[in-house]
Design a protein around this motif. Structure first.
Motif, short mmCIF file in Angstrom:
data_model
loop_
_atom_site.label_atom_id
_atom_site.label_comp_id
_atom_site.label_asym_id
_atom_site.label_seq_id
_atom_site.Cartn_x
_atom_site.Cartn_y
_atom_site.Cartn_z
N GLU A 1 60.34 -10.11 -55.11
CA GLU A 1 59.57 -11.34 -54.91
C GLU A 1 59.33 -12.08 -56.22
N ASN A 2 59.47 -11.36 -57.36
CA ASN A 2 59.22 -11.94 -58.68
C ASN A 2 57.87 -12.65 -58.69
N LYS A 3 56.85 -11.94 -58.22
CA LYS A 3 55.51 -12.51 -58.06
C LYS A 3 54.48 -11.56 -58.68
N ASP A 4 53.58 -12.13 -59.45
CA ASP A 4 52.53 -11.33 -60.09
C ASP A 4 51.74 -10.57 -59.02
N THR A 5 51.59 -9.27 -59.22
CA THR A 5 50.97 -8.41 -58.21
C THR A 5 49.73 -7.72 -58.76
N TRP A 6 48.64 -7.78 -57.99
CA TRP A 6 47.40 -7.11 -58.36
C TRP A 6 46.92 -6.27 -57.18
N TRP A 7 46.42 -5.08 -57.47
CA TRP A 7 45.81 -4.25 -56.44
C TRP A 7 44.32 -4.55 -56.38
N SER A 8 43.79 -4.67 -55.19
CA SER A 8 42.36 -4.98 -55.00
C SER A 8 41.55 -3.70 -54.84
N VAL A 9 40.36 -3.73 -55.41
CA VAL A 9 39.46 -2.58 -55.37
C VAL A 9 38.08 -3.04 -54.94
N ASP A 10 37.48 -2.32 -53.99
CA ASP A 10 36.09 -2.60 -53.61
C ASP A 10 35.41 -1.28 -53.27
N SER A 11 34.21 -1.36 -52.76
CA SER A 11 33.44 -0.14 -52.51
C SER A 11 34.05 0.73 -51.41
N ASN A 12 34.92 0.14 -50.57
CA ASN A 12 35.51 0.87 -49.46
C ASN A 12 36.98 1.24 -49.69
N VAL A 13 37.45 1.09 -50.91
CA VAL A 13 38.86 1.32 -51.19
C VAL A 13 39.26 2.77 -50.88
N ASP A 14 40.46 2.93 -50.31
CA ASP A 14 41.01 4.26 -50.04
C ASP A 14 41.76 4.69 -51.31
N ILE A 15 41.11 5.49 -52.11
CA ILE A 15 41.64 5.85 -53.43
C ILE A 15 42.99 6.57 -53.31
N LYS A 16 43.12 7.47 -52.37
CA LYS A 16 44.37 8.23 -52.23
C LYS A 16 45.53 7.33 -51.84
N ASN A 17 45.31 6.45 -50.86
CA ASN A 17 46.39 5.58 -50.39
C ASN A 17 46.83 4.58 -51.46
N ILE A 18 45.86 3.96 -52.11
CA ILE A 18 46.22 2.97 -53.13
C ILE A 18 46.83 3.66 -54.34
N GLY A 19 46.39 4.89 -54.62
CA GLY A 19 46.99 5.65 -55.70
C GLY A 19 48.44 5.99 -55.41
N THR A 20 48.73 6.33 -54.17
CA THR A 20 50.11 6.62 -53.76
C THR A 20 50.97 5.37 -53.86
N ASP A 21 50.43 4.24 -53.41
CA ASP A 21 51.18 2.98 -53.48
C ASP A 21 51.44 2.58 -54.93
N LEU A 22 50.44 2.77 -55.78
CA LEU A 22 50.59 2.45 -57.20
C LEU A 22 51.70 3.29 -57.82
N ALA A 23 51.67 4.59 -57.59
CA ALA A 23 52.69 5.48 -58.15
C ALA A 23 54.08 5.13 -57.65
N SER A 24 54.19 4.83 -56.35
CA SER A 24 55.49 4.47 -55.77
C SER A 24 56.04 3.20 -56.40
N SER A 25 55.16 2.23 -56.63
CA SER A 25 55.59 0.95 -57.22
C SER A 25 56.06 1.14 -58.65
N VAL A 26 55.31 1.93 -59.42
CA VAL A 26 55.69 2.18 -60.81
C VAL A 26 57.02 2.94 -60.87
#
Length: 220
Positions: A125-150
């Motif tokens: 997509e060549n688009k700047d990407t940011w992960w969103s974090v709030d009080s209800n964030v699923d740490i495990k799922n977003i951590g998995t997505d982050l690792a997969s993307s990297v």
């Protein structure tokens, strides 16, 4: 009892944290969540690839370079919501010396890198990407997505940058002077001169410095 308290131990009394400081309290909570996401998802992946963690930077030292993956929190994080993204870069001491970059003490930061890129701009997509974090964030799922993307985007990019030709092309996109430095490092003065001329056209306000550098290396 107030949720945010400032304790004065000498008087053994508690005062509410001034409202003006509440965003910084919440930002600290967001910061903790980001660190937990990195710890759960990204850190194990990068450790397995030979990176060492320092704060939110991961470094891999190679023979002629230092590779860096950096987790960057948004400067606008406040309240109960925040964002973070990932930067990737390569620092080559020899190229920095040729281009007269300021010397680096200790390990380089992302902005010191010879070439660098934001993770989202490496995607299809060549688009700047940011992960969103709030009080209800699923740490495990977003951590998995982050690792997969990297793993899918940053690590292959670093592998491509091992080739100086690829690194030179990447540098030319943003800072032709660095591409000129790479060409000079390779012993190709003619190509270095071409990149120098490109740099002068693209950055006329820095012409005097660029010309001085060119004269120093016999390109002008």
């Amino acid at each position: 009892m107030p949720s945010a308290l400032l304790r004065e131990q000498s008087l053994h009394v508690e005062r509410p944290l001034p409202r003006a400081l509440w965003p910084y309290r919440d930002m600290s909570e967001i910061s903790k969540k980001i660190d937990e996401i990195v710890k759960v998802g990204l850190a194990p992946l990068l450790k397995s690839h030979g990176f060492k963690k320092k704060a939110r930077n991961f470094y891999r030292e190679c023979e002629d370079r230092i590779e860096l993956i950096n987790v960057q929190a948004s400067q606008f994080n406040a309240g109960t919501e925040g964002q973070f993204t990932v930067n990737v870069g390569v620092y080559i001491t020899a190229i920095s010396e040729i281009t007269d970059a300021p010397p680096v003490k200790g390990m380089p930061k992302e902005y010191d890198c010879t070439v660098r890129e934001r993770i989202g701009l490496l995607s299809s997509e060549n688009k700047d990407t940011w992960w969103s974090v709030d009080s209800n964030v699923d740490i495990k799922n977003i951590g998995t997505d982050l690792a997969s993307s990297v793993e899918a985007l940053c690590l292959p990019w670093l592998a491509r940058m091992e080739n100086l030709e690829n690194l030179k092309v990447e540098a030319a996109k943003r800072v032709p002077l660095i591409a000129a430095g790479v060409a000079l490092y390779q012993g190709n003065k003619q190509e270095a001169k071409a990149y120098l001329e490109q740099c002068i056209k693209q950055k006329p306000l820095a012409k005097s410095r660029t010309v001085a550098w060119g004269k120093k290396h016999g390109l002008i």
